[in-house]
Write a protein that holds these residues in place. Structure first.
Motif, mmCIF file in Angstrom:
data_model
loop_
_atom_site.group_PDB
_atom_site.id
_atom_site.type_symbol
_atom_site.label_atom_id
_atom_site.label_comp_id
_atom_site.label_asym_id
_atom_site.label_seq_id
_atom_site.Cartn_x
_atom_site.Cartn_y
_atom_site.Cartn_z
ATOM 1 N N ARG A 61 0.829 -1.208 0.000
ATOM 2 C CA ARG A 61 0.000 0.000 0.000
ATOM 3 C C ARG A 61 0.860 1.253 0.000
ATOM 4 O O ARG A 61 0.585 2.227 -0.706
ATOM 5 C CB ARG A 61 -0.939 0.015 1.206
ATOM 6 N N LYS A 62 1.934 1.251 0.776
ATOM 7 C CA LYS A 62 2.838 2.410 0.824
ATOM 8 C C LYS A 62 3.455 2.685 -0.546
ATOM 9 O O LYS A 62 3.572 3.839 -0.954
ATOM 10 C CB LYS A 62 3.939 2.173 1.865
ATOM 11 N N LEU A 63 3.842 1.639 -1.245
ATOM 12 C CA LEU A 63 4.404 1.827 -2.582
ATOM 13 C C LEU A 63 3.365 2.358 -3.558
ATOM 14 O O LEU A 63 3.638 3.267 -4.340
ATOM 15 C CB LEU A 63 4.986 0.510 -3.101
ATOM 16 N N LEU A 64 2.165 1.775 -3.507
ATOM 17 C CA LEU A 64 1.106 2.240 -4.408
ATOM 18 C C LEU A 64 0.791 3.705 -4.164
ATOM 19 O O LEU A 64 0.631 4.482 -5.113
ATOM 20 C CB LEU A 64 -0.156 1.389 -4.237
ATOM 21 N N GLY A 91 0.210 7.480 -6.199
ATOM 22 C CA GLY A 91 -1.183 7.913 -6.189
ATOM 23 C C GLY A 91 -2.158 6.788 -6.511
ATOM 24 O O GLY A 91 -3.301 7.043 -6.881
ATOM 25 N N ALA A 92 -1.727 5.551 -6.370
ATOM 26 C CA ALA A 92 -2.558 4.395 -6.698
ATOM 27 C C ALA A 92 -3.122 3.766 -5.426
ATOM 28 O O ALA A 92 -2.649 4.031 -4.323
ATOM 29 C CB ALA A 92 -1.739 3.361 -7.471
ATOM 30 N N THR A 93 -4.137 2.927 -5.609
ATOM 31 C CA THR A 93 -4.746 2.195 -4.501
ATOM 32 C C THR A 93 -4.903 0.726 -4.904
ATOM 33 O O THR A 93 -4.678 0.352 -6.064
ATOM 34 C CB THR A 93 -6.139 2.753 -4.149
ATOM 35 N N PHE A 94 -5.338 -0.091 -3.960
ATOM 36 C CA PHE A 94 -5.578 -1.499 -4.261
ATOM 37 C C PHE A 94 -6.727 -1.679 -5.256
ATOM 38 O O PHE A 94 -6.838 -2.728 -5.880
ATOM 39 C CB PHE A 94 -5.845 -2.296 -2.980
ATOM 40 N N ASP A 95 -7.576 -0.673 -5.437
ATOM 41 C CA ASP A 95 -8.638 -0.749 -6.435
ATOM 42 C C ASP A 95 -8.060 -0.918 -7.840
ATOM 43 O O ASP A 95 -8.745 -1.411 -8.736
ATOM 44 C CB ASP A 95 -9.499 0.517 -6.423
ATOM 45 N N ARG A 142 0.712 -6.333 -9.989
ATOM 46 C CA ARG A 142 0.688 -5.554 -11.223
ATOM 47 C C ARG A 142 -0.517 -4.640 -11.116
ATOM 48 O O ARG A 142 -1.636 -5.078 -10.813
ATOM 49 C CB ARG A 142 0.589 -6.433 -12.461
ATOM 50 N N VAL A 143 -0.290 -3.368 -11.368
ATOM 51 C CA VAL A 143 -1.293 -2.334 -11.150
ATOM 52 C C VAL A 143 -1.518 -1.579 -12.453
ATOM 53 O O VAL A 143 -0.562 -1.193 -13.129
ATOM 54 C CB VAL A 143 -0.816 -1.350 -10.051
ATOM 55 N N ASP A 144 -2.781 -1.348 -12.794
ATOM 56 C CA ASP A 144 -3.145 -0.607 -13.998
ATOM 57 C C ASP A 144 -3.788 0.710 -13.572
ATOM 58 O O ASP A 144 -4.905 0.727 -13.051
ATOM 59 C CB ASP A 144 -4.109 -1.434 -14.847
ATOM 60 N N LEU A 145 -3.078 1.803 -13.802
ATOM 61 C CA LEU A 145 -3.573 3.110 -13.364
ATOM 62 C C LEU A 145 -4.752 3.614 -14.185
ATOM 63 O O LEU A 145 -5.406 4.579 -13.782
ATOM 64 C CB LEU A 145 -2.441 4.142 -13.392
ATOM 65 N N SER A 146 -5.060 2.964 -15.305
ATOM 66 C CA SER A 146 -6.229 3.377 -16.080
ATOM 67 C C SER A 146 -7.526 2.852 -15.459
ATOM 68 O O SER A 146 -8.613 3.269 -15.843
ATOM 69 C CB SER A 146 -6.107 2.922 -17.546
ATOM 70 N N VAL A 147 -7.412 1.945 -14.485
ATOM 71 C CA VAL A 147 -8.581 1.421 -13.780
ATOM 72 C C VAL A 147 -9.019 2.480 -12.765
ATOM 73 O O VAL A 147 -8.202 3.030 -12.026
ATOM 74 C CB VAL A 147 -8.244 0.099 -13.047
ATOM 75 N N ALA A 148 -10.307 2.744 -12.720
ATOM 76 C CA ALA A 148 -10.836 3.759 -11.810
ATOM 77 C C ALA A 148 -10.649 3.331 -10.359
ATOM 78 O O ALA A 148 -10.815 2.162 -10.019
ATOM 79 C CB ALA A 148 -12.318 3.998 -12.082
ATOM 80 N N LYS A 149 -10.314 4.290 -9.517
ATOM 81 C CA LYS A 149 -10.239 4.022 -8.078
ATOM 82 C C LYS A 149 -11.645 3.851 -7.540
ATOM 83 O O LYS A 149 -12.599 4.391 -8.093
ATOM 84 C CB LYS A 149 -9.563 5.190 -7.352
#
Length: 156
Positions: A79-82, A86-90, A145-152
């Motif tokens: 979570r700290k890295l995300l 500006g990212a979240t687990f969402d 793996r995180v996709d920032l185009s996914v809405a929070k």
């Protein structure tokens, strides 16, 4: 016709723990709309393992009762890295859990993961049993793996 592409820059995030320099890697790398999170584990800000397993005479964990504690701390480090980006687990689209004991991980994973992702986790997930992790007292390691185009705050 010639097509030219401009290389995307890489942004990195680290926790500042000793093994980042010793091994030589970034905890997380962002390229474009994707964040790749290296294997996270249950350490505090100084690099001490949280919920370290007790080792037997052979140097192997003698039990797995701290699996839930290590799993929760591992997600907190992710979570700290995300949040650095500006990212979240969402926005997590895939995770891989590497564990020393699959039954111990299954026993706690549902509750811990629902605490992270909500009632109905919407993330591809892999749970893989391994014979050893980076530190002998370590029971779990998780990559993301995180996709920032996914809405929070997408609906669960």
């Amino acid at each position: 016709m010639t097509q030219t592409t401009t290389p995307q820059s890489k942004q990195i995030a680290n926790h500042g723990v000793p093994w980042e320099d010793a091994y030589g890697y970034a905890q997380a790398v962002k390229v474009g709309d994707t964040i790749y999170v290296s294997g996270q584990l249950s350490h505090d800000a100084q690099g001490n393992l949280i919920g370290a397993a007790t080792l037997d005479a052979a140097g192997r964990p003698s039990g797995f009762s701290n699996m839930g504690l290590q799993m929760q701390a591992t997600y907190e480090n992710a979570r700290k890295l995300l949040s650095h980006f500006g990212a979240t687990f969402d926005q997590v689209v895939e995770e891989t859990l590497f564990v020393l004991d699959v039954p111990a991980a299954f026993a706690v994973a549902g509750e811990v993961r629902r605490g992270v992702y909500g009632k109905t986790p919407r993330v591809a997930s892999n749970l893989i049993g391994v014979s050893r992790l980076a530190f002998p007292e370590q029971l779990i390691e998780i990559t993301f793996r995180v996709d920032l185009s996914v809405a929070k705050d997408s609906p669960a």
